[in-house]
Design a protein around this motif. Sequence first.
Motif, mmCIF file in Angstrom:
data_model
loop_
_atom_site.group_PDB
_atom_site.id
_atom_site.type_symbol
_atom_site.label_atom_id
_atom_site.label_comp_id
_atom_site.label_asym_id
_atom_site.label_seq_id
_atom_site.Cartn_x
_atom_site.Cartn_y
_atom_site.Cartn_z
ATOM 1 N N UNK A 10 0.795 -1.218 0.000
ATOM 2 C CA UNK A 10 0.000 0.000 0.000
ATOM 3 C C UNK A 10 0.838 1.284 0.000
ATOM 4 N N UNK A 11 0.685 2.105 1.063
ATOM 5 C CA UNK A 11 1.390 3.388 1.122
ATOM 6 C C UNK A 11 2.900 3.194 1.072
ATOM 7 N N UNK A 12 3.374 2.056 1.581
ATOM 8 C CA UNK A 12 4.803 1.775 1.528
ATOM 9 C C UNK A 12 5.281 1.616 0.100
ATOM 10 N N UNK A 13 4.481 0.926 -0.728
ATOM 11 C CA UNK A 13 4.836 0.782 -2.138
ATOM 12 C C UNK A 13 4.838 2.139 -2.828
ATOM 13 N N UNK A 14 3.868 2.994 -2.466
ATOM 14 C CA UNK A 14 3.839 4.333 -3.046
ATOM 15 C C UNK A 14 5.075 5.137 -2.636
ATOM 16 N N UNK A 15 5.501 4.953 -1.388
ATOM 17 C CA UNK A 15 6.687 5.677 -0.913
ATOM 18 C C UNK A 15 7.946 5.200 -1.648
ATOM 19 N N UNK A 16 7.939 3.960 -2.113
ATOM 20 C CA UNK A 16 9.058 3.415 -2.888
ATOM 21 C C UNK A 16 9.073 3.894 -4.335
ATOM 22 N N UNK A 17 7.997 4.566 -4.770
ATOM 23 C CA UNK A 17 7.758 4.731 -6.203
ATOM 24 C C UNK A 17 8.949 5.306 -6.966
ATOM 25 N N UNK A 18 9.596 6.327 -6.444
ATOM 26 C CA UNK A 18 10.738 6.891 -7.170
ATOM 27 C C UNK A 18 11.776 5.816 -7.476
ATOM 28 N N UNK A 19 12.113 5.002 -6.465
ATOM 29 C CA UNK A 19 13.138 3.973 -6.665
ATOM 30 C C UNK A 19 12.605 2.781 -7.467
ATOM 31 N N UNK A 20 11.285 2.544 -7.415
ATOM 32 C CA UNK A 20 10.691 1.497 -8.245
ATOM 33 C C UNK A 20 11.017 1.770 -9.710
ATOM 34 N N UNK A 21 10.845 3.029 -10.121
ATOM 35 C CA UNK A 21 11.113 3.380 -11.516
ATOM 36 C C UNK A 21 12.611 3.375 -11.825
ATOM 37 N N UNK A 22 13.430 3.727 -10.862
ATOM 38 C CA UNK A 22 14.879 3.633 -11.073
ATOM 39 C C UNK A 22 15.294 2.178 -11.298
ATOM 40 N N UNK A 23 14.787 1.285 -10.470
ATOM 41 C CA UNK A 23 15.155 -0.125 -10.606
ATOM 42 C C UNK A 23 14.675 -0.697 -11.932
ATOM 43 N N UNK A 24 13.446 -0.324 -12.334
ATOM 44 C CA UNK A 24 12.936 -0.805 -13.604
ATOM 45 C C UNK A 24 13.674 -0.223 -14.784
ATOM 46 N N UNK A 25 13.892 1.080 -14.750
ATOM 47 C CA UNK A 25 14.585 1.727 -15.853
ATOM 48 C C UNK A 25 16.029 1.290 -15.991
ATOM 49 N N UNK A 26 16.678 1.016 -14.852
ATOM 50 C CA UNK A 26 18.057 0.547 -14.872
ATOM 51 C C UNK A 26 18.144 -0.952 -15.138
ATOM 52 N N UNK A 27 16.959 -1.639 -15.068
ATOM 53 C CA UNK A 27 16.868 -3.087 -15.256
ATOM 54 C C UNK A 27 17.758 -3.822 -14.250
ATOM 55 N N UNK A 28 17.429 -3.614 -12.972
ATOM 56 C CA UNK A 28 18.184 -4.221 -11.882
ATOM 57 C C UNK A 28 17.483 -5.507 -11.449
ATOM 58 N N UNK A 29 18.174 -6.634 -11.423
ATOM 59 C CA UNK A 29 17.537 -7.875 -10.950
ATOM 60 C C UNK A 29 17.300 -7.820 -9.445
ATOM 61 N N UNK A 30 16.039 -7.931 -9.053
ATOM 62 C CA UNK A 30 15.665 -7.940 -7.638
ATOM 63 C C UNK A 30 14.252 -8.488 -7.539
ATOM 64 N N UNK A 31 13.863 -8.864 -6.326
ATOM 65 C CA UNK A 31 12.517 -9.383 -6.085
ATOM 66 C C UNK A 31 11.883 -8.588 -4.958
ATOM 67 N N UNK A 32 10.625 -8.201 -5.170
ATOM 68 C CA UNK A 32 9.842 -7.528 -4.140
ATOM 69 C C UNK A 32 8.517 -8.251 -3.978
#
Length: 385
Positions: free
Chosen positions: A86-108
């Motif tokens: 929920x709100x925690x995922x929203x708070x991550x949003x900036x880094x969510x897009x960084x990880x996706x755009x940089x194509x970083x292997x990770x699991x959430x």
Amino acid sequence: MQVLKRKTLALVGNHAVAYAVKQSKPQVLAVFPITPQTTMLEKISEYIASEELKAELIKVESEHSALASIYGAALAGARVFTATSSQGLLYMTEMIYWAGGQRIPMVAAVATRAIAEPWSIWDDHQDFLSKRDAIWIQMMAENVQEAYDMTIQAFRISEDERVILPVMMGFDGFILTHTMERIEVLEDGEVDNFLPPRQFNLIDFSDPIGVGPIATPEDYIKYRYEAMKAMVRAKGVIEEVMNEYERISGRKQNGLVECYKCEDAKYVFVTMGAWSGDGKVAVDRLRNSGIEAGLLKIRVFRPFPKEKIEEYLRSMKGVIVLDRAYSYGSGGILANEIKATLYGYRVPVYSVIAGIGGKDVRPRHFQKVIEDLINDNLEEERWLL
């Protein structure tokens, strides 16, 4: 052929995911507590304290910092994990897009939960689906067994050299996170063989590079084009990984979608997540009453399995899509995706918005909407209030 007797454990969903994480052996984790994910973090902490999992758990002050921490660790070559809601995922949003755009292997792992306001701690899919364009693979579990299985598979898919994308495994808050089921688990050695040590390493410490520089317009679109191709390749990789896991575990994995009695159906529900089980019960009841019903469960939302959906649904008399999330001003998020996929096939697609903010949905609700469809009494979009 000798059938291997599997160890079974009675686990709530959060603990099943934590067990899968332990077996997957990430070296760096950073998780900030938030309901209904918190007991997963607590269990992972216990595994690290007892040295059942030899890893570094970074104590952070926020979800944004949690993803930023594992982002850096993943760049340095570590297998990494985080979880939120929920709100925690929203708070991550900036880094969510960084990880996706940089194509970083990770699991959430995302324990799905409604988004404020008004404030709610109960389940819907608005948080998970809000990240549908963040360049993450997104999978959704129906039950505790799938949450366990998908977590292990997520590490393998994310780190596959043909993909190299972050993976988000969603499972319904409270409905799965806090529900206990008896599940079969793999032996640690089987997971080790299925999930070998991570090979990908963006940073060469003998030849330092800059990460995250600005890109010119001419280059930026090329990076996005490569991400698109990776998503396309991921469909085949996901099917391949799940097929291998099926062979190892002896449990049917179904791939990108699961067809439940939809091969000979005339009317089909489309679902994603925990209420797929309620839908299957409704299908059985409808079949017993003479209605040729079926259910298509979306197991992987990104990349969206258009080809499979077309294959199963293009000749149906009616398709009912159930959504736990809504795009305001547009419609049910999953329903819109199904409508776009089936455009040109002349298949009537009906959108049912239900379960928002955790409102209870039972098999009888599934039955009612399909009966209304058959009686020509179902609107193109209906909210179950």
